[in-house]
Design a protein around this motif. Sequence first.
Motif, mmCIF file in Angstrom:
data_model
loop_
_atom_site.group_PDB
_atom_site.id
_atom_site.type_symbol
_atom_site.label_atom_id
_atom_site.label_comp_id
_atom_site.label_asym_id
_atom_site.label_seq_id
_atom_site.Cartn_x
_atom_site.Cartn_y
_atom_site.Cartn_z
ATOM 1 N N LEU A 184 0.830 -1.203 0.000
ATOM 2 C CA LEU A 184 0.000 0.000 0.000
ATOM 3 C C LEU A 184 0.864 1.252 0.000
ATOM 4 O O LEU A 184 0.522 2.249 -0.654
ATOM 5 N N VAL A 185 1.980 1.213 0.712
ATOM 6 C CA VAL A 185 2.896 2.349 0.740
ATOM 7 C C VAL A 185 3.419 2.640 -0.666
ATOM 8 O O VAL A 185 3.368 3.776 -1.149
ATOM 9 N N LEU A 243 3.454 5.719 -5.679
ATOM 10 C CA LEU A 243 3.458 5.712 -7.145
ATOM 11 C C LEU A 243 2.266 6.487 -7.698
ATOM 12 O O LEU A 243 2.397 7.253 -8.656
ATOM 13 N N THR A 244 1.108 6.280 -7.077
ATOM 14 C CA THR A 244 -0.102 6.972 -7.531
ATOM 15 C C THR A 244 0.063 8.483 -7.405
ATOM 16 O O THR A 244 -0.215 9.235 -8.344
ATOM 17 N N GLU A 254 -0.257 13.014 -9.873
ATOM 18 C CA GLU A 254 -0.142 14.440 -9.561
ATOM 19 C C GLU A 254 0.833 15.154 -10.483
ATOM 20 O O GLU A 254 0.581 16.294 -10.911
ATOM 21 N N GLU A 255 1.947 14.516 -10.812
ATOM 22 C CA GLU A 255 2.912 15.182 -11.696
ATOM 23 C C GLU A 255 2.388 15.289 -13.124
ATOM 24 O O GLU A 255 2.528 16.325 -13.769
ATOM 25 N N ILE A 288 8.588 12.845 -11.308
ATOM 26 C CA ILE A 288 7.879 11.667 -10.804
ATOM 27 C C ILE A 288 8.770 10.886 -9.844
ATOM 28 O O ILE A 288 8.333 10.465 -8.763
ATOM 29 N N ILE A 289 10.017 10.694 -10.234
ATOM 30 C CA ILE A 289 10.953 9.958 -9.377
ATOM 31 C C ILE A 289 11.159 10.685 -8.048
ATOM 32 O O ILE A 289 11.128 10.075 -6.969
ATOM 33 N N CYS A 290 11.370 12.000 -8.114
ATOM 34 C CA CYS A 290 11.606 12.775 -6.902
ATOM 35 C C CYS A 290 10.361 12.808 -6.017
ATOM 36 O O CYS A 290 10.456 12.674 -4.792
ATOM 37 N N HIS A 291 9.190 12.991 -6.619
ATOM 38 C CA HIS A 291 7.930 13.004 -5.875
ATOM 39 C C HIS A 291 7.742 11.669 -5.161
ATOM 40 O O HIS A 291 7.385 11.632 -3.982
ATOM 41 N N PHE A 292 8.010 10.585 -5.878
ATOM 42 C CA PHE A 292 7.907 9.249 -5.266
ATOM 43 C C PHE A 292 8.861 9.138 -4.088
ATOM 44 O O PHE A 292 8.493 8.635 -3.014
#
Length: 233
Positions: A129-130, A135-136, A141-142, A208-212
């Motif tokens: 779930l984490v 990932l979602t 969002e990005e 996306i990578i940084c947000h994740f």
Amino acid sequence: MSFSGKYSAGILLTFIILAAAMLYGFPAVTMVTGTKGITEVNFFLNRIVLWIILIIVFLYSIFIEKKTFLLKEEKKYPAAFYIRAVVSLYFICLIGGGILNAAIQFFMQEKISDKLLNLAPIFRNNYFLVIFTCLTAAIVEEFLMRGYVQPRLEKIYNNPTVAIVISSVLFGILHSTYGTVSQVLGPFFIGIVFAVFYKRYSNIKILIICHFMIDFIAMMMMNFIDIKHLSVF
């Protein structure tokens, strides 16, 4: 309808359905499942709703706007640039967000979000779930806020600064459902940093990578440290 009109309608559509998902996602899911409260299943299904929203906006860009979803062409960079960019963005957001949060705590003595406190138990040792949640958030969002909304605002106003500010404000407002000032200003600050980067380097994958990474590290900390002690979180 002109392209500006279609872009405006698309931005409005994106914000409204995202806001609706944030506000009414859980009540809608509980009606479907029949299980009240924040559970692993309800939260998972609520994240699925966000993927559906991404698909809706993608289809809107293709069939209504008749444009590619990403107006800005993705630039390619060496692997070393990816690493430097992700690490730099992460620490800018971490340090800047920490200073901002400290200032809010100093002036307002703000308590931790009740929503975060209620969510924390369902992520405890639930690594699927984490990862799925992170990932979602990172992808949806990005793609929506930086990839879709920001370039279209720039086209409408013919001003990249206006696009950066408005898209970041919307990003902050969407996090207001957590019920605290820090959960609005924090995402607003990250939105500014990410939007400036996207304008300069035109690479959504790095964001996306940084947000994740930001979300994943924070949520893993929740697994090992009582969230009440995570003032920066």
